[in-house]
Design an enzyme around this catalytic site. Structure first.
Site, PDB file in Angstrom:
ATOM      1  N   ASP A  22       0.813  -1.215   0.000  1.00 50.06           N
ATOM      2  CA  ASP A  22       0.000   0.000   0.000  1.00 50.06           C
ATOM      3  C   ASP A  22       0.848   1.266   0.000  1.00 50.06           C
ATOM      4  O   ASP A  22       0.524   2.239  -0.690  1.00 50.06           O
ATOM      5  CB  ASP A  22      -0.927   0.005   1.224  1.00 50.06           C
ATOM      6  CG  ASP A  22      -2.001  -1.067   1.141  1.00 50.06           C
ATOM      7  OD1 ASP A  22      -2.388  -1.425   0.012  1.00 50.06           O
ATOM      8  OD2 ASP A  22      -2.450  -1.543   2.199  1.00 50.06           O
ATOM      9  N   VAL A  23       1.921   1.267   0.796  1.00 49.74           N
ATOM     10  CA  VAL A  23       2.775   2.457   0.854  1.00 49.74           C
ATOM     11  C   VAL A  23       3.433   2.694  -0.501  1.00 49.74           C
ATOM     12  O   VAL A  23       3.487   3.820  -1.005  1.00 49.74           O
ATOM     13  CB  VAL A  23       3.833   2.315   1.964  1.00 49.74           C
ATOM     14  CG1 VAL A  23       4.795   3.499   1.937  1.00 49.74           C
ATOM     15  CG2 VAL A  23       3.173   2.196   3.329  1.00 49.74           C
ATOM     16  N   ASP A 248     -20.906  42.459  12.647  1.00 52.67           N
ATOM     17  CA  ASP A 248     -21.899  42.787  13.667  1.00 52.67           C
ATOM     18  C   ASP A 248     -21.765  41.886  14.887  1.00 52.67           C
ATOM     19  O   ASP A 248     -20.879  41.037  14.960  1.00 52.67           O
ATOM     20  CB  ASP A 248     -23.322  42.739  13.087  1.00 52.67           C
ATOM     21  CG  ASP A 248     -23.676  41.389  12.488  1.00 52.67           C
ATOM     22  OD1 ASP A 248     -23.401  40.368  13.146  1.00 52.67           O
ATOM     23  OD2 ASP A 248     -24.229  41.355  11.376  1.00 52.67           O
ATOM     24  N   LYS A 270     -25.038  45.332  15.001  1.00 48.55           N
ATOM     25  CA  LYS A 270     -26.471  45.101  14.799  1.00 48.55           C
ATOM     26  C   LYS A 270     -26.991  43.934  15.633  1.00 48.55           C
ATOM     27  O   LYS A 270     -26.351  42.918  15.777  1.00 48.55           O
ATOM     28  CB  LYS A 270     -26.766  44.811  13.326  1.00 48.55           C
ATOM     29  CG  LYS A 270     -26.748  46.046  12.452  1.00 48.55           C
ATOM     30  CD  LYS A 270     -27.121  45.681  11.032  1.00 48.55           C
ATOM     31  CE  LYS A 270     -28.545  45.464  10.912  1.00 48.55           C
ATOM     32  NZ  LYS A 270     -29.383  44.681  10.400  1.00 48.55           N
TER      33      LYS A 270
END
Length: 457
Positions: A22-23, A248, A270
């Site tokens: 896999d590596v 805000d 706000k």
């Protein structure tokens, strides 16, 4: 500096990987993407190698390590699970003056593989020198979030324009100013990502014809409901590029900490029932700063187009001819309900959801008859001060008095608090909650006891 960062041209050059697991497969994938002429030598191979070999993408040599395979190579990688074999590969490569990477053994290697952010032709490599691969990976992930996926398309297109830029602009300073405008133009980047050739050409011609003085623009960005992790990647990219951020009260400190450090910040404060800065003045701030040639980000809690008055702000800019764009955010209804364990829709209880403002213009009135209907969920924004009226009206128009309700205060943040009961208690429950808060009404609220997850963390 223990390692010199370099980028190798491997296209059509012989390279060797020793190992077939896999590596080795992950390393092979990188070399194939770089165009290498690859040979893989191993006792056994996982299926992917056979697939590649059958497609003519590489050559497999089955058997023990054969160091003569290195004779024509430019680069080698030892990726077996046998340290002795890996060392033999390294030694054989060293004797031939061939750079060799040894997986998980940086001291035995003559080069190391960095973590890569691929926006070809733009490439970014991150390395810890082999001391901390996990740290390098985490940094790569952070950079991945900051660099738009379409950046490579922009870079390739820039390459096509280099000759024209050189011809049209005589000095290096003029060319630099053009490229600065080019690379921050969101409309061009989005058109390239969408493969919209007509829009790309139109934007390009506009860039070439405009004065080189930077033209201001405004980006309306939804900050989400509170949790900084819910800010979108595009939203993060925009606040990292801003010259000035107008924000805000509903934007959390954690999100403001992500803003570019040298950007100016304008707090307009706000919130429902209290406007530190009147809306018309906010509109004028955006207009004024953009007219100075600045890149302005209007950062708003939740989603700017859902009870955020974003449309009003953009109308002002549109009238003045200021370029603008919008980055949506996760609206409070979605975020607060999810973090409270309350699904807004459910097959058994709610086939629709209504987002309703509790903060109406003078003389305004809601359609209470439809709001009181069954099989739906109601979410009231800015409704705390009207909670008693909401309770009274819904009951008067036929909603059952025992309808479950919940009020979510500071939703999705570490300060989140949820109080719940039934409709006849709504006015009383609202007295226990402070803004910012959301009111949710519907049978789905009863599911909170089962589905609540956030308060348990």
């Amino acid at each position: 500096m223990d390692h010199l960062p370099i980028f190798c041209q491997l296209r059509d050059r012989d390279c060797l990987i020793v190992g077939g697991g896999d590596v080795a497969e992950r390393k092979a994938r990188l070399l194939l993407e770089a165009g290498a002429r690859l040979t893989v030598n191993a006792l056994n191979f996982i299926p992917q190698f056979t697939v590649w070999a059958n497609e003519g993408m590489l050559t497999l040599v089955e058997g023990p390590f054969d160091e003569t395979l290195l004779d024509s190579c430019w680069l080698a990688i030892a990726a077996t699970d046998d340290d002795t074999v890996n060392q033999r590969v390294s030694d054989a490569a060293e004797s031939r003056r061939i750079f060799c990477n040894v997986v998980d053994a940086p001291k035995a290697a003559s080069f190391i593989m960095p973590s890569i952010i691929d926006r070809s032709p733009l490439m970014v490599a991150v390395s810890s020198g082999g001391t901390s691969p996990v740290l390098a990976r985490l940094l790569r992930e952070k950079l991945e979030s900051l660099l738009p996926q379409h950046l490579g398309q922009v870079a390739r297109y820039a390459g096509q324009l280099r000759a024209r830029v050189k011809k049209q602009f005589a000095t290096m300073g003029e060319r630099r100013r053009f490229w600065e405008k080019f690379f921050v133009n969101d409309r061009l980047a989005q058109s390239l990502a969408n493969a919209d050739e007509k829009a790309v050409n139109a934007t390009t011609e506009r860039l070439f014809s405009e004065p080189l003085d930077h033209r201001g623009e405004v980006v309306l960005v939804g900050a989400g409901p509170g949790d900084a992790g819910l800010l979108t990647l595009k939203g993060l990219q925009q606040i990292q590029q801003a010259d000035i951020v107008v924000y805000d009260r509903l934007v959390s400190d954690d999100i403001m900490n992500l803003v570019r450090r040298d950007a100016d910040r304008v707090f307009v404060g706000k919130r429902a029932g209290y406007h530190c800065v009147p809306q018309e003045e906010i509109n004028q701030i955006l207009l004024r700063e953009a007219q100075k040639g600045k890149r302005v980000v209007r950062l708003k809690g939740g989603d700017p187009f859902i009870f955020g008055r974003g449309g009003e702000e953009l109308e002002t800019l549109c009238h003045a001819g200021i370029p603008f764009s919008v980055v949506p955010g996760i609206t409070a209804a979605s975020g607060c309900s999810a973090y409270s364990g309350i699904p807004l829709t459910h097959r058994d209880y709610a086939q629709s959801v209504r987002l309703v403002t509790g903060h109406l213009k003078t003389g305004g009135e809601l359609d209470w008859e439809n709001l009181a209907a069954e099989k739906q969920t109601l979410v009231f924004y800015m409704g705390l001060n009207q909670a008693a009226t909401i309770q009274e009206k819904l009951i008067a128009f036929g909603m059952q008095a025992d309808m479950p309700v919940a009020l979510v205060e500071n939703g999705t943040s570490v300060k989140q608090r949820v109080v719940h009961g039934v409709l006849t208690q709504l006015g009383e429950l609202a007295q226990q909650v402070e803004s910012p808060a959301l009111i949710i009404v519907g049978r789905v609220v009863a599911l909170r006891d089962k589905l609540n997850w956030f308060s348990n963390h």
